[in-house]
Scaffold this motif. Structure first.
Motif, mmCIF file in Angstrom:
data_model
loop_
_atom_site.group_PDB
_atom_site.id
_atom_site.type_symbol
_atom_site.label_atom_id
_atom_site.label_comp_id
_atom_site.label_asym_id
_atom_site.label_seq_id
_atom_site.Cartn_x
_atom_site.Cartn_y
_atom_site.Cartn_z
ATOM 1 N N ALA A 246 45.712 89.762 84.833
ATOM 2 C CA ALA A 246 46.531 89.340 83.800
ATOM 3 C C ALA A 246 45.033 89.462 82.706
ATOM 4 O O ALA A 246 44.362 88.886 81.763
ATOM 5 N N ILE A 247 43.726 88.371 83.189
ATOM 6 C CA ILE A 247 42.602 87.713 82.682
ATOM 7 C C ILE A 247 41.869 88.960 81.788
ATOM 8 O O ILE A 247 41.314 88.852 80.517
ATOM 9 N N VAL A 248 41.415 89.807 83.176
ATOM 10 C CA VAL A 248 40.988 91.386 82.760
ATOM 11 C C VAL A 248 41.789 92.043 82.433
ATOM 12 O O VAL A 248 40.894 92.863 81.188
ATOM 13 N N MET A 249 42.804 92.026 81.785
ATOM 14 C CA MET A 249 43.229 92.826 80.743
ATOM 15 C C MET A 249 43.421 92.396 79.231
ATOM 16 O O MET A 249 43.265 92.764 78.043
ATOM 17 N N VAL A 250 43.440 90.545 78.964
ATOM 18 C CA VAL A 250 43.075 90.195 78.240
ATOM 19 C C VAL A 250 41.660 90.568 77.537
ATOM 20 O O VAL A 250 41.415 90.159 76.611
ATOM 21 N N ILE A 251 40.899 90.516 78.487
ATOM 22 C CA ILE A 251 39.359 90.620 78.089
ATOM 23 C C ILE A 251 39.377 92.088 77.162
ATOM 24 O O ILE A 251 38.295 92.398 76.153
ATOM 25 N N ASP B 273 31.005 86.257 68.814
ATOM 26 C CA ASP B 273 30.584 84.756 69.321
ATOM 27 C C ASP B 273 32.204 84.429 70.064
ATOM 28 O O ASP B 273 31.785 83.816 70.635
ATOM 29 N N TRP B 274 33.221 84.753 69.557
ATOM 30 C CA TRP B 274 33.937 83.900 69.425
ATOM 31 C C TRP B 274 34.899 84.510 71.334
ATOM 32 O O TRP B 274 35.891 83.719 72.209
ATOM 33 N N LEU B 275 34.883 86.033 70.994
ATOM 34 C CA LEU B 275 35.205 86.536 72.738
ATOM 35 C C LEU B 275 33.636 85.932 74.211
ATOM 36 O O LEU B 275 34.094 86.212 74.755
ATOM 37 N N TYR B 276 32.473 85.766 72.863
ATOM 38 C CA TYR B 276 31.197 85.249 73.920
ATOM 39 C C TYR B 276 31.712 84.324 74.341
ATOM 40 O O TYR B 276 31.315 83.749 75.569
ATOM 41 N N VAL B 277 31.694 83.167 74.164
ATOM 42 C CA VAL B 277 32.111 82.259 73.921
ATOM 43 C C VAL B 277 33.434 81.490 75.461
ATOM 44 O O VAL B 277 33.240 81.020 76.167
ATOM 45 N N PHE B 278 34.538 82.462 74.551
ATOM 46 C CA PHE B 278 35.456 82.434 75.319
ATOM 47 C C PHE B 278 35.176 82.804 77.123
ATOM 48 O O PHE B 278 35.196 82.690 78.408
ATOM 49 N N LEU B 279 34.431 83.889 77.300
ATOM 50 C CA LEU B 279 33.959 84.439 78.665
ATOM 51 C C LEU B 279 32.679 83.367 79.689
ATOM 52 O O LEU B 279 33.344 83.622 80.025
ATOM 53 N N VAL B 280 32.275 82.850 78.806
ATOM 54 C CA VAL B 280 31.584 82.191 79.034
ATOM 55 C C VAL B 280 32.162 80.790 79.603
ATOM 56 O O VAL B 280 31.725 80.061 80.749
ATOM 57 N N SER B 281 33.265 80.516 79.062
ATOM 58 C CA SER B 281 34.029 79.310 80.065
ATOM 59 C C SER B 281 35.088 79.638 80.732
ATOM 60 O O SER B 281 34.523 78.868 81.126
ATOM 61 N N LEU B 282 35.132 81.139 80.245
ATOM 62 C CA LEU B 282 36.146 81.595 81.768
ATOM 63 C C LEU B 282 34.588 81.357 82.992
ATOM 64 O O LEU B 282 35.248 80.881 84.566
ATOM 65 N N THR B 283 33.878 82.406 82.400
ATOM 66 C CA THR B 283 32.447 82.057 84.192
ATOM 67 C C THR B 283 32.280 80.677 84.488
ATOM 68 O O THR B 283 32.361 80.676 85.497
ATOM 69 N N ILE B 284 32.401 79.503 83.292
ATOM 70 C CA ILE B 284 31.770 78.336 83.617
ATOM 71 C C ILE B 284 32.885 77.769 84.813
ATOM 72 O O ILE B 284 33.447 77.567 86.059
ATOM 73 N N PHE B 285 34.274 78.312 84.285
ATOM 74 C CA PHE B 285 35.449 77.965 84.915
ATOM 75 C C PHE B 285 35.356 78.429 86.384
ATOM 76 O O PHE B 285 36.039 77.507 87.433
ATOM 77 N N PHE C 61 26.878 86.065 93.552
ATOM 78 C CA PHE C 61 27.348 87.130 92.782
ATOM 79 C C PHE C 61 29.086 86.083 92.187
ATOM 80 O O PHE C 61 29.361 87.457 90.757
ATOM 81 N N ILE C 62 29.085 85.358 91.808
ATOM 82 C CA ILE C 62 30.598 84.974 90.191
ATOM 83 C C ILE C 62 30.021 85.196 89.310
ATOM 84 O O ILE C 62 30.722 85.583 88.493
ATOM 85 N N ILE C 63 28.327 84.573 88.933
ATOM 86 C CA ILE C 63 27.698 84.888 87.964
ATOM 87 C C ILE C 63 27.266 86.130 87.695
ATOM 88 O O ILE C 63 27.966 87.230 86.933
ATOM 89 N N GLY C 64 27.197 87.265 88.701
ATOM 90 C CA GLY C 64 27.085 88.535 88.343
ATOM 91 C C GLY C 64 27.725 89.246 88.223
ATOM 92 O O GLY C 64 27.560 89.858 87.402
ATOM 93 N N GLY C 65 29.132 89.248 88.971
ATOM 94 C CA GLY C 65 30.057 90.187 88.877
ATOM 95 C C GLY C 65 31.500 89.385 86.781
ATOM 96 O O GLY C 65 31.475 90.916 86.523
ATOM 97 N N MET C 66 30.715 88.284 87.208
ATOM 98 C CA MET C 66 31.866 87.600 85.384
ATOM 99 C C MET C 66 30.658 87.901 84.373
ATOM 100 O O MET C 66 30.770 88.708 83.700
ATOM 101 N N THR C 67 29.442 88.336 84.563
ATOM 102 C CA THR C 67 28.680 88.760 83.499
ATOM 103 C C THR C 67 28.801 90.792 83.035
ATOM 104 O O THR C 67 28.719 91.035 82.728
ATOM 105 N N GLY C 68 29.620 90.532 84.143
ATOM 106 C CA GLY C 68 30.183 92.571 84.205
ATOM 107 C C GLY C 68 31.148 92.575 83.569
ATOM 108 O O GLY C 68 31.246 93.262 82.702
#
Lengths: 550, 356, 230
Positions: free
Chosen positions: B82-87, B26-38, A365-372
Motif C-alpha cells: 500500500a505504501i509503495v503504491m502511494v509513493i 520537496d514535499w515528496l522527498y520529505v515524506f520519503l525521508v520521514s518514512l525511511t526514518i520511521f 540495507f534498510i537505508i539502501g533499499g528505501m532510498t531506492g
C-alpha cells in the motif's frame, strides 16, 4: 560461544583434508575440487578488491577539495570508470557466488562436488583471461567512458575501450558458467532426504542468483559485441547519424546491468539468512516466504531496467510502467527484512562477529533499499538522477549490503574453510570500523545528491566541500576496516586456534563434516532427516566432534 | 527543531526552491525521508531490543522453534505494498507536472556540445553557459546536442532532461524568484564534464527587457530561419499558395495532421526536426515522399532556427506573408563571449554562411 | 534405470552416485547452456525488431533485405534441416544399438558435410556482399537506396552480426563434432553412455533453430514489397 582452544601448531592426529591432500602449484592450478577453486577465486577477487579500492581512494582524495588539484580531468574520469568496472565485474559479481557459493553449495547439498567440476575450473581460467585484458586496458592508459559505456561517448572515446570491453565480455562467461553449474548442482546433486524445502536459504538465494547470471549475462555479451562492431567498423546500430538510436544501447545495457545488482545482493541475502539463523539458533521465520522472495526479486529484476532512464527521453508511458514495476522489488526485499527481524524473537542471540555484520547489513540495507524508493518515484528521480544521491544509494546496497555480508560470511565459514578460528577481538573492531567508516563515507553523499551535486564530477562548487571532506574522512576509516581482516585472516591460517567441526554450531550439512573437509567432502553421503535450521542439542552434536580431539 | 535549523545553516538539506515545482518535489522527498526514518529506527530498535533481551546467556541454550505466521506475512506484504503504491502515484503525479507541456511558454533553444551550453533567445540573443530569463513567464527549453548525450540540470528548479543525439528534448520551469542558479550537465560526457556548467539568471521582466535590448546578435531566430528557408530552397516546394510539391507550412505548427501511412501526428518541434533530417519517416497524407534529407547540411543550431521559423508561421493563415521580424542590431550582449569553436567533421558545406 | 546401482561404469565421474544422475546433470546443463544462447541471440534480435518498427529505417531494411539472394537462403535452410535429421539419426543409433559404430560415424560425417556446405554457400553470399560494397564501414555504398543509403547500413550491420555469430556457432559445432567422430571411432560410446553425442545433438538442433528464425527475418520480411517503396 566457542571454548577456543589454545593455538597449538600440531594437531593431535594429522588428518588428511582438502588442503593437505596434495601439495604444489600444479595441484592447485589443475584442481577440480570446488573448495580449492573457491580459494583460487578468493585470491583473484581479493586482488581486484584492493585494486578497485585503490581507485576509490584516489577518487576520494581528489574530491577533498573543490578544485582538481591532484590529477587531470581525464585521469579522474579514468579513476571512477575503472573503479566501477573492477568493483562490479571483477569483485562484486563473483564475490559471494564464486567464493562462498563454490565452497559451500556442494557441502550444503551433501554432494561430493559441483555437477561439472572441470567447467568450474574453466570458469576461473575464463575469469582470469578476462582479467588479463582488463589489466592490459588499465595499464595501457585506462578507460574514460564510465562503467556504463553509454554510446556515443564510448564509440568516440580514444581510450582503451576495446580491450576493456573484451575483458568484460570474456569475464561474463565465467559468471554464466558458475550460474549454470549451480543450477544443475542444486537440481541433481542433493543428498537423499534433502528436499527443496529443507535447503538452507543460502542455496535458494544462489539458485535465484544463478537464474539471473544465465539469463542476463548473454545479453550484456551481445551488447558488447554490437558496441565493438560500432567501434571497429565505425558503423553501428546505435549511431544517431544513421538513424539509429543511442538510447537502445541503454536499454540493452540495463537489461543486464540492473539484474546484475541483484546478482550482487541476492547471495548476500542468502548469507545473512544463514547468519541470523545460526546466531539466534532459530529457524528463519517464514522460511518459505524468504525462499520465494529471492526468486521474486530475480524475476522482477528483469522487468525494471527502464528506471535508469526516466530522463533519457523515453516516453512518459514507459516511465510510468517501469516506475510501477520497480516498486514490486521493494516488497520481497521488505519481506526478508521483516522475517529476519522476527527470527530474533525469543531466540538465543550471540554477539559474535558474523552476527555484528548481519546486524550492520540489515540497518544499511534498510537505508539502501528505501532510498531506492526515492529513485523509483518518477518526479523525484528527475531531480536526483545522475547525482550523488544515486551513488550513495547503490553503495549502500553494494558495499553496505553485499560487502558486509561477504565479510560476515567469510568470518562465519572461516573455521570450515581453514580449520582455524580468527581473533574475535580484532574481528569485532574491524566490523565496527567498517560500519562507522561506511556510514561516514556514504551518508553525506545522500545530502550532496539532493543538493544537486552531479556524479562523475572532477571539480565541484565550493558549497559542497564540507560533505565531501566528511566522505573522504570516512573512506580512510573504511580502508583500515578492510585491511584489518586481510591481515588477521592470514595470521590465523598459521596461528589461529584449531576450530572444531561445528564451532558455532551451525545447522547445515556443511557443519556435518570435519573442518577443513576432506576432498570428497563427506566420509559417506549423509541422509537428511531434519528440516533446515533445526537447532537442537542432538543436531549440533550429530557430527562426532571427538574425532578432532577437542 | 532548533538542531534542525542549526544543521540547515551548516549543511543545507535541499537547494533553493527556485521554481513552481520545487516545493512539490520537496514535499515528496520529505515524506520519503520521514518514512525511511520511521522504518529505519523502528526496525533497528526492534533488532537491538531483541538482541539484548534474548542474548545468549549460556552456551547450551536451544530455543523452541517458531514456524512463522501467514497473518504476519500478509500484514508485512500488504502494508508495504500500500505504501509503495502511494509513493508511485505521488511520484507519477509530480512527474506529470514536470513534463506536461506548458501553455504560452517563452521558447529558448539550447544546443549542448562538449563542453558548453549554447542558448538562443527568440529574438536572436545568444549566450554561452549563461541563461537570462524573466520572472513571471514559463520558460521552455528545446534542446539538441552536437555530439554525445548531455543532460541539462538545474537543482534549484528540480528539473533535468537528457539531450540525446538525433532528437530534440525539452524541459520547462516557471521561476518564482529572481536570482542566479547553478546549472549543470548531469550526464557524463567526457573530459570536461564537470566544466560544462553555467548559471540561469532570473531577472525582473523590466531588467530582462533591458538585458535583451543590450543587443541581438544578427536577427531573431525566426528571421534567421526564414533566411535559411530560402537559402536552402525549401520555399521552392513549400509554397505559401499550396501549389508546391510539399505542404504549405503556414498555420500548421501545433496542429494534428493525418499521415500517408495512417494515423495522425502532432506537428511539434521533434516532428519538424525529423522531417528535415528524415523526410520520409512520417509523410503527411496527400504528398509524395520526394523531399531529400538535409542531414549533415544543416547544423543543430540551424535546425533550431528553422524550427523557430516554422513555429512562427504557425499562427499565420496560408497565403499571408510572414512579417514582423525583429530589427537586427549589431551590438553583442555583454554576457555572450565568442565561443571557441572546434572545426566540424568534414560534412558537405551548405551554401549558408554559418553565423557564429 | 534398473542397473543404476550396479558396479560403476567406466565413464562415471567420481562425484556422481550413478549413471542416471550423471546423465540428468549433463542434459540439464546443456539445456541451460542453450537458454543462455537464446538470450545471447535474443539481444541482437531485439535490436533488429526495434529498427524494423522505426519509421524510415524499416523502409531501408526492406531495400537492403531485397539485395539478399532468397534462393541461396532457401537452399541453406534446407541444408541445415537435413543436417539436423542426420544428427538426430546419429544420436538414435548411439542410443539404441550396441554395435552401431559404423552407422553413427556415417551420419555424423554427413552432418559435418552438410554443415560445411552451409558455410560455403554463406561464404559465397558474403563474397557477393563484399563485391557490392555492402560491408558496413568506410567503403560502404548502396546508391539504389537514395536518401536511405546511410540507414541501410544498420540492416547490414545487424545482418553480419547475426549471421556471423550464427556461422561462428556452426564452425565451433563442426570442430566439436570431428572430435566426437574420433571418439566414436575408438568405440567409446554405448547405449549406457553416449552423452557427448546426445548433448551435441541438442546444440546442433539449437543452431539450426536460430537459422530458422534468421531466414524469415533477414531474407523474407518485406520480400514481396520489392521495388514498392510507397
Amino acid at each position: 560461544m566457542i571454548e577456543a582452544t589454545e593455538a597449538k601448531l600440531k594437531q593431535v592426529e594429522p588428518r588428511t583434508h582438502y588442503l593437505n591432500a596434495n601439495y604444489g602449484i600444479k595441484s592447485w592450478l589443475l584442481t577440480i575440487d570446488h573448495k580449492r577453486i573457491a580459494l583460487l577465486y578468493l585470491a583473484s577477487i581479493t586482488v581486484f578488491f584492493f585494486l578497485g579500492g585503490a581507485f576509490a581512494l584516489m577518487i576520494r582524495l581528489e574530491l577533498l577539495t573543490p578544485k582538481g588539484d591532484i590529477m587531470t580531468p581525464d585521469a579522474y574520469n579514468k579513476m571512477f570508470t575503472m573503479h566501477g568496472i573492477v568493483m562490479i565485474f571483477f569483485f562484486l559479481i563473483p564475490a559471494i557466488p564464486a567464493v562462498l557459493g563454490n565452497f559451500l553449495l556442494p557441502l550444503m547439498l551433501g554432494a561430493k562436488d559441483l555437477a561439472f567440476p572441470k567447467i568450474n575450473l574453466l570458469s576461473w581460467y575464463v575469469y582470469n583471461l578476462g582479467a588479463i585484458f582488463t589489466l592490459y586496458a588499465i595499464i595501457a592508459g585506462g578507460v574514460d567512458t564510465g562503467w556504463t559505456f553509454y554510446t556515443p561517448l564510448s564509440v568516440n572515446s580514444t581510450s582503451q575501450v576495446t580491450p576493456m570491453a573484451v575483458g568484460i565480455f570474456i569475464n561474463g562467461f565465467s559468471s554464466i558458467l558458475t550460474g549454470l553449474n549451480f543450477i544443475v548442482t542444486i537440481h541433481t546433486m542433493r543428498a537423499p532426504g534433502l528436499t527443496w524445502f529443507r535447503l538452507p536459504l543460502f542455496v535458494w538465494a544462489h539458485y535465484a542468483t544463478s537464474l539471473i547470471q544465465i539469463l542476463g549475462t548473454p545479453v550484456l555479451a551481445v551488447t558488447i559485441v554490437l558496441l565493438g562492431i560500432e567501434r571497429i567498423f565505425g558503423v553501428g546500430i546505435f549511431n544517431a547519424s544513421l538513424g539509429g538510436d543511442p538510447v537502445l544501447f541503454q536499454h540493452l545495457f540495463w537489461f543486464y546491468s540492473h539484474p546484475a545488482v541483484y546478482i550482487m545482493i541476492l547471495p548476500a541475502m542468502g548469507v545473512i539468512s544463514e547468519l541470523i539463523a545460526a546466531f539466534s539458533r532459530k529457524k528463519i521465520f517464514g522460511y518459505s516466504f524468504v525462499a520465494f522472495s529471492s526468486l521474486a526479486i530475480a524475476v522482477y529484476g528483469f522487468l525494471v531496467w527502464g528506471h535508469h532512464m526516466f530522463v533519457s527521453s523515453q516516453s512518459v508511458f514507459a516511465g510510468m510502467v517501469f516506475s510501477f514495476l520497480s516498486y514490486f522489488v521493494a516488497i520481497p526485499s521488505a519481506v526478508k527484512v521483516f522475517n529476519w527481524t522476527a527470527t530474533l524473537f525469543k531466540g538465543s542471540i550471540s554477539w559474535d562477529t558474523p552476527m555484528l555484520y548481519a546486524f550492520g547489513f540489515i540497518g544499511l540495507f534498510i537505508i539502501g533499499g528505501m532510498t531506492g524508493l526515492y529513485l523509483a518515484a518518477l518526479g523525484l528521480d528527475v531531480h536526483v538522477h545522475d547525482t550523488y544521491f544515486v551513488v550513495a544509494h547503490f553503495h549502500y546496497i553494494m558495499v553496505g549490503g553485499a560487502v558486509m555480508a561477504y565479510l560476515g560470511g567469510m568470518h562465519y565459514w572461516w573455521p570450515k574453510i581453514t580449520g582455524r578460528m580468527y581473533p574475535e577481538g580484532w574481528a569485532k573492531l574491524s566490523a565496527l570500523l567498517v560500519f562507522i567508516g561506511f556510514n561516514l563515507t556514504f551518508f553525506p553523499q545522500f545530502l550532496l545528491g539532493y543538493q544537486g551535486m552531479p556524479r562523475r564530477y572532477h571539480e565541484y562548487a565550493d558549497h559542497f566541500q564540507v560533505l565531501n571532506v566528511m566522505s573522504t574522512a570516512g573512506a580512510s576509516i573504511l580502508g583500515v576496516g578492510y585491511v584489518l581482516p586481510m591481515i588477521y585472516f592470514i595470521w590465523s591460517m598459521r596461528y589461529g586456534p584449531i576450530a572444531k567441526a561445528n564451532p558455532w554450531p551451525g545447522s547445515g550439512l556443511e557443519w556435518q563434516t570435519s573442518s577443513p573437509p576432506p576432498t570428497e567432502n563427506f566420509e559417506e553421503t549423509p541422509t537428511v532427516t531434519w528440516d533446515a535450521y533445526e537447532f537442537t542439542k542432538d543436531n549440533s552434536r550429530r557430527y562426532d566432534v571427538v574425532k578432532q580431539g577437542s | 527543531m532548533f538542531l534542525f535549523l542549526l544543521l540547515e545553516n551548516w549543511i543545507p538539506f535541499a537547494p533553493e526552491q527556485g521554481s513552481s515545482v520545487a516545493e512539490t518535489v520537496d514535499w515528496l522527498y520529505v515524506f520519503l525521508v520521514s518514512l525511511t526514518i520511521f522504518f529505519g529506527v523502528a526496525i533497528s530498535l526492534t533488532i537491538f531490543y531483541f538482541a539484548m533481551r534474548y542474548r545468549r546467556r549460556s552456551d547450551d541454550e536451544y530455543p523452541d522453534s517458531i514456524e512463522g505466521s501467514h497473518k504476519l506475512e500478509a500484514l508485512w506484504i500488504g502494508i508495504p505494498f500500500a505504501i509503495v503504491m502511494v509513493i508511485f502515484w505521488w511520484g507519477a503525479s509530480v512527474y506529470f507536472t514536470v513534463f506536461r507541456q506548458p501553455t504560452d511558454p517563452l521558447d529558448i533553444y539550447v544546443v549542448g556540445k562538449q563542453w558548453m551550453w549554447k542558448f538562443q533567445h527568440p529574438d536572436g540573443q545568444r549566450e554561452i553557459n549563461e541563461l537570462h530569463v524573466p520572472l513571471g513567464r514559463r520558460i521552455k527549453l528545446t534542446m539538441g546536442t552536437e555530439d554525445v548525450i548531455h543532460s541539462l540540470f538545474v537543482p534549484a528548479f528540480r528539473v533535468k532532461a537528457d539531450v540525446v543525439p538525433g532528437k530534440l528534448t525539452s524541459i520547462w520551469w516557471e521561476p518564482i524568484k529572481t536570482g542566479k542558479y547553478e546549472l549543470y550537465c548531469a550526464e557524463y560526457c567526457g573530459t570536461k564534464h564537470s566544466g560544462m556548467i553555467g548559471y540561469v539568471i532570473v531577472q525582473e521582466p523590466a531588467e530582462y527587457q533591458a538585458w535583451l535590448s543590450g543587443g541581438a546578435g544578427g536577427g531573431s531566430l525566426a528571421s534567421n530561419g526564414e533566411k535559411l528557408f530560402s537559402q536552402l530552397a525549401c520555399n521552392s516546394c513549400h509554397k505559401t499558395d499550396q501549389s508546391g510539391r510539399g505542404p504549405a507550412l503556414e498555420g500548421r505548427f501545433g496542429k494534428s495532421e493525418a499521415l500517408q501511412a495512417g494515423g495522425t501526428v502532432t506537428i511539434d518541434e521533434n516532428y519538424v526536426r525529423e522531417s528535415i533530417v528524415n523526410p520520409r519517416a512520417k509523410i503527411v497524407a496527400g504528398y509524395d515522399p520526394v523531399m531529400p534529407t538535409f542531414q549533415g547540411l544543416v547544423s543543430e543550431e540551424q535546425l533550431l532556427q528553422l524550427i523557430a521559423y516554422i513555429k512562427s508561421l504557425g499562427d499565420k493563415k496560408p497565403g499571408e506573408l510572414p512579417g514582423g521580424t525583429a530589427t537586427p542590431t549589431t551590438a553583442q550582449p555583454s554576457a555572450a563571449k565568442p565561443a571557441p569553436e572546434q572545426p566540424k567533421p568534414s560534412t558537405p558545406t551548405p551554401a549558408v554562411p554559418n553565423k557564429k | 534405470m534398473a542397473d543404476s546401482h550396479v558396479a560403476t561404469h567406466s565413464a562415471l565421474a567420481h562425484h556422481f552416485d550413478n549413471m542416471e544422475q550423471q546423465r540428468e546433470a549433463g542434459s540439464l546443463g546443456m539445456w541451460i547452456f542453450l537458454l543462455t544462447e537464446i538470450m545471447f541471440f535474443g539481444g541482437a534480435f531485439t535490436a533488429y525488431i526495434v529498427y524494423r518498427n522505426t519509421p524510415e529505417v524499416s523502409e531501408a531494411f526492406v531495400l537492403a533485405s531485397n539485395t539478399l539472394d532468397v534462393w541461396l537462403g532457401l537452399i541453406n535452410t534446407a541444408v541445415l534441416i537435413c543436417s539436423s535429421l542426420t544428427m538426430a539419426l546419429a544420436v538414435y543409433y548411439a542410443q539404441t544399438e550396441t554395435d552401431s559404430k559404423r552407422l553413427q560415424i556415417t551420419f555424423m560425417i554427413l552432418t559435418v558435410i552438410l554443415g560445411l556446405t552451409f558455410l560455403v554457400i554463406k561464404g559465397f553470399e558474403y563474397a557477393d556482399k563484399f563485391t557490392h560494397h555492402h560491408i558496413p564501414g568506410k567503403t560502404y555504398s548502396f546508391p539504389a537506396a537514395g536518401v536511405l543509403e546511410s540507414k541501410t547500413q544498420i540492416f547490414f550491420t545487424i545482418y553480419f552480426a547475426l549471421t556471423g555469430l550464427h556461422a561462428l556457432h556452426m564452425i565451433i559445432g563442426i570442430v566439436i563434432l570431428l572430435v566426437i567422430i574420433r571418439m566414436a571411432a575408438k568405440k567409446r560410446f554405448s547405449p549406457e553412455w553416449h552423452a557427448p553425442v546426445e548433448l551435441f545433438g541438442l546444440y546442433w538442433h539449437f543452431v539450426d533453430i536460430v537459422w530458422i528464425f534468421l531466414f524469415p527475418l533477414l531474407y523474407l520480411l518485406g520480400f514481396h514489397l520489392h521495388g514498392g517503396a510507397h
